[in-house]
Write a protein that holds these residues in place. Sequence first.
Motif, mmCIF file in Angstrom:
data_model
loop_
_atom_site.group_PDB
_atom_site.id
_atom_site.type_symbol
_atom_site.label_atom_id
_atom_site.label_comp_id
_atom_site.label_asym_id
_atom_site.label_seq_id
_atom_site.Cartn_x
_atom_site.Cartn_y
_atom_site.Cartn_z
ATOM 1 N N ILE A 106 2.702 -12.026 1.327
ATOM 2 C CA ILE A 106 3.750 -11.949 2.342
ATOM 3 C C ILE A 106 3.878 -10.522 2.866
ATOM 4 O O ILE A 106 3.331 -9.582 2.292
ATOM 5 N N GLY A 107 4.636 -10.391 3.962
ATOM 6 C CA GLY A 107 4.850 -9.079 4.558
ATOM 7 C C GLY A 107 6.118 -9.051 5.380
ATOM 8 O O GLY A 107 7.040 -9.832 5.140
ATOM 9 N N PRO A 108 6.163 -8.177 6.370
ATOM 10 C CA PRO A 108 7.416 -7.961 7.104
ATOM 11 C C PRO A 108 7.849 -9.118 8.003
ATOM 12 O O PRO A 108 9.034 -9.293 8.255
ATOM 13 N N SER A 113 1.083 -14.080 7.140
ATOM 14 C CA SER A 113 0.355 -13.687 5.934
ATOM 15 C C SER A 113 -0.396 -12.391 6.206
ATOM 16 O O SER A 113 -0.845 -12.155 7.338
ATOM 17 N N TYR A 114 -0.563 -11.594 5.165
ATOM 18 C CA TYR A 114 -1.155 -10.268 5.322
ATOM 19 C C TYR A 114 -2.226 -10.013 4.268
ATOM 20 O O TYR A 114 -2.115 -10.467 3.118
ATOM 21 N N VAL A 115 -3.245 -9.275 4.688
ATOM 22 C CA VAL A 115 -4.270 -8.772 3.770
ATOM 23 C C VAL A 115 -3.885 -7.352 3.384
ATOM 24 O O VAL A 115 -3.555 -6.529 4.245
ATOM 25 N N TYR A 116 -3.940 -7.073 2.083
ATOM 26 C CA TYR A 116 -3.645 -5.729 1.564
ATOM 27 C C TYR A 116 -4.928 -5.158 0.964
ATOM 28 O O TYR A 116 -5.510 -5.739 0.051
ATOM 29 N N MET A 117 -5.358 -4.039 1.535
ATOM 30 C CA MET A 117 -6.564 -3.361 1.052
ATOM 31 C C MET A 117 -6.162 -2.142 0.233
ATOM 32 O O MET A 117 -5.454 -1.264 0.731
ATOM 33 N N GLY A 118 -6.606 -2.101 -1.015
ATOM 34 C CA GLY A 118 -6.210 -1.031 -1.911
ATOM 35 C C GLY A 118 -7.249 0.066 -2.047
ATOM 36 O O GLY A 118 -8.234 -0.083 -2.793
ATOM 37 N N ASP A 172 3.278 -9.702 -5.474
ATOM 38 C CA ASP A 172 4.224 -10.654 -6.046
ATOM 39 C C ASP A 172 5.125 -11.192 -4.931
ATOM 40 O O ASP A 172 5.966 -10.459 -4.408
ATOM 41 N N PRO A 173 4.967 -12.485 -4.570
ATOM 42 C CA PRO A 173 5.749 -13.018 -3.455
ATOM 43 C C PRO A 173 7.205 -13.319 -3.811
ATOM 44 O O PRO A 173 8.028 -13.537 -2.923
ATOM 45 N N ILE A 174 7.516 -13.334 -5.093
ATOM 46 C CA ILE A 174 8.874 -13.680 -5.522
ATOM 47 C C ILE A 174 9.790 -12.460 -5.479
ATOM 48 O O ILE A 174 10.857 -12.483 -4.862
ATOM 49 N N GLU A 175 9.377 -11.383 -6.137
ATOM 50 C CA GLU A 175 10.182 -10.161 -6.105
ATOM 51 C C GLU A 175 9.786 -9.226 -4.963
ATOM 52 O O GLU A 175 10.386 -8.159 -4.795
ATOM 53 N N LYS A 176 8.761 -9.627 -4.204
ATOM 54 C CA LYS A 176 8.305 -8.876 -3.035
ATOM 55 C C LYS A 176 7.907 -7.450 -3.426
ATOM 56 O O LYS A 176 8.414 -6.458 -2.909
ATOM 57 N N LEU A 177 6.938 -7.397 -4.334
ATOM 58 C CA LEU A 177 6.464 -6.125 -4.854
ATOM 59 C C LEU A 177 4.947 -6.035 -4.783
ATOM 60 O O LEU A 177 4.242 -7.040 -4.911
ATOM 61 N N ILE A 178 4.474 -4.818 -4.568
ATOM 62 C CA ILE A 178 3.069 -4.486 -4.803
ATOM 63 C C ILE A 178 2.923 -4.092 -6.266
ATOM 64 O O ILE A 178 3.733 -3.344 -6.807
ATOM 65 N N MET A 189 -1.578 1.151 -17.514
ATOM 66 C CA MET A 189 -0.226 1.263 -16.994
ATOM 67 C C MET A 189 -0.020 0.307 -15.820
ATOM 68 O O MET A 189 -0.937 0.082 -15.027
ATOM 69 N N VAL A 190 1.191 -0.216 -15.714
ATOM 70 C CA VAL A 190 1.550 -1.145 -14.649
ATOM 71 C C VAL A 190 2.617 -0.494 -13.768
ATOM 72 O O VAL A 190 3.641 -0.014 -14.273
ATOM 73 N N TYR A 191 2.373 -0.486 -12.457
ATOM 74 C CA TYR A 191 3.279 0.151 -11.496
ATOM 75 C C TYR A 191 3.641 -0.838 -10.391
ATOM 76 O O TYR A 191 2.861 -1.749 -10.074
ATOM 77 N N THR A 192 4.803 -0.625 -9.782
ATOM 78 C CA THR A 192 5.225 -1.455 -8.658
ATOM 79 C C THR A 192 5.828 -0.608 -7.555
ATOM 80 O O THR A 192 6.210 0.552 -7.759
ATOM 81 N N SER A 193 5.931 -1.245 -6.369
ATOM 82 C CA SER A 193 6.643 -0.652 -5.245
ATOM 83 C C SER A 193 7.036 -1.778 -4.299
ATOM 84 O O SER A 193 6.301 -2.766 -4.171
ATOM 85 N N PRO A 194 8.179 -1.679 -3.630
ATOM 86 C CA PRO A 194 8.613 -2.730 -2.703
ATOM 87 C C PRO A 194 7.635 -2.918 -1.544
ATOM 88 O O PRO A 194 6.971 -1.979 -1.102
ATOM 89 N N LEU A 195 7.604 -4.146 -1.016
ATOM 90 C CA LEU A 195 6.727 -4.466 0.104
ATOM 91 C C LEU A 195 7.284 -4.032 1.458
ATOM 92 O O LEU A 195 6.576 -4.062 2.455
ATOM 93 N N ASP A 196 8.532 -3.618 1.504
ATOM 94 C CA ASP A 196 9.155 -3.291 2.796
ATOM 95 C C ASP A 196 8.936 -1.838 3.206
ATOM 96 O O ASP A 196 9.861 -1.141 3.598
ATOM 97 N N PHE A 197 7.693 -1.387 3.138
ATOM 98 C CA PHE A 197 7.386 -0.015 3.529
ATOM 99 C C PHE A 197 7.176 0.082 5.035
ATOM 100 O O PHE A 197 6.997 -0.915 5.737
ATOM 101 N N LYS A 198 7.182 1.322 5.512
ATOM 102 C CA LYS A 198 6.920 1.605 6.918
ATOM 103 C C LYS A 198 5.608 2.366 7.047
ATOM 104 O O LYS A 198 5.122 2.966 6.087
ATOM 105 N N ARG A 199 5.059 2.355 8.241
ATOM 106 C CA ARG A 199 3.778 3.024 8.485
ATOM 107 C C ARG A 199 3.819 4.479 8.044
ATOM 108 O O ARG A 199 4.735 5.236 8.370
#
Length: 303
Positions: A106-108, A113-118, A172-178, A189-199
């Motif tokens: 998910i995304g904004p 639907s969105y592709v996330y490239m890491g 994670d589509p439930i908590e909306k986290l990367i 180590m496991v890290y997270t960040s919210p999906l509602d970032f800006k450019r």
Amino acid sequence: MSRSRKIKIIIPLVIVLFFAAYAEHRHDAQQLDIVGHLRNKELDETSGIAASAIRKGIYYVHNDSGDTSRFFAITPDGTLKNTIYYKGDPKEPQGARDCEDIAVGIGPKKGKSYVYMGDIGDNGAERKYITVYRVEEKPEWAKDSLVKNAEAVPVHYKYPDGPRDAETLMIDPIEKLIYIVSKREDSVMVYTSPLDFKRDDTLMLTRRCKLYFKGFRPFKWITAGDISRDGQQILLKSYEKVYYWKRSNNEPVWKTMLKRPAELPYKPEKQGEAIGFTLDGTGYYTTSEGVFAPIYYYKIPSN
């Protein structure tokens, strides 16, 4: 013990071991299937795979370090349908440093639907920041033999405990986290960040927990992962094993991963660094680096 008696003991033992090995092979064969091979020579260092959310039977893959800022749409048998280019980091000669995983989620925009490239690889643990690119999925990517340019929204991340190498990116589509999971430590180590970032945001990741897996380095290094489209299943893989969790009561993914995982079927590949759920979550695909690498399909056991 006489020679004849030894032979009488050894021969039945060999027969038993042979049939046990054969039975194990048959069992493994039922759990996996080579469904195809990556058919284009440009797919030579494949490091991630993720199912399209809008086109059944389409999967996205990409190369790691040394490639440009692009990813590919393929079918499960390895047929290349499309190459999608995006504008990467202008500070990088190729537009990307070391893209190590890809995810779809998910995304904004609701219903999109969105592709996330890491671009998260960092073998020397020296990068000042890592970058994730978000690209909205387009239906035309499933058409044959086309090259497309896509708009990418980059976000930059820093680790709260210093740079490190990572090859696992999950949504994670439930908590909306990367989710980002590190690779090389004895306990990753496991890290997270919210999906509602800006450019072009530069954000600090939140460290959630560490996970320990038995084994010897480098075989136990974590090289890929995925969260199912409904958010209820989680996969991590090392070079030797695939670990699986079922989420309970929509608890945070990192809390689920603190529980003992199941080990799912996996045939170790030459340099296996890609795993992704099917769209319906009933199975998963893996593939590896190397020209014309095989694509494996595994059905998730019902119990």
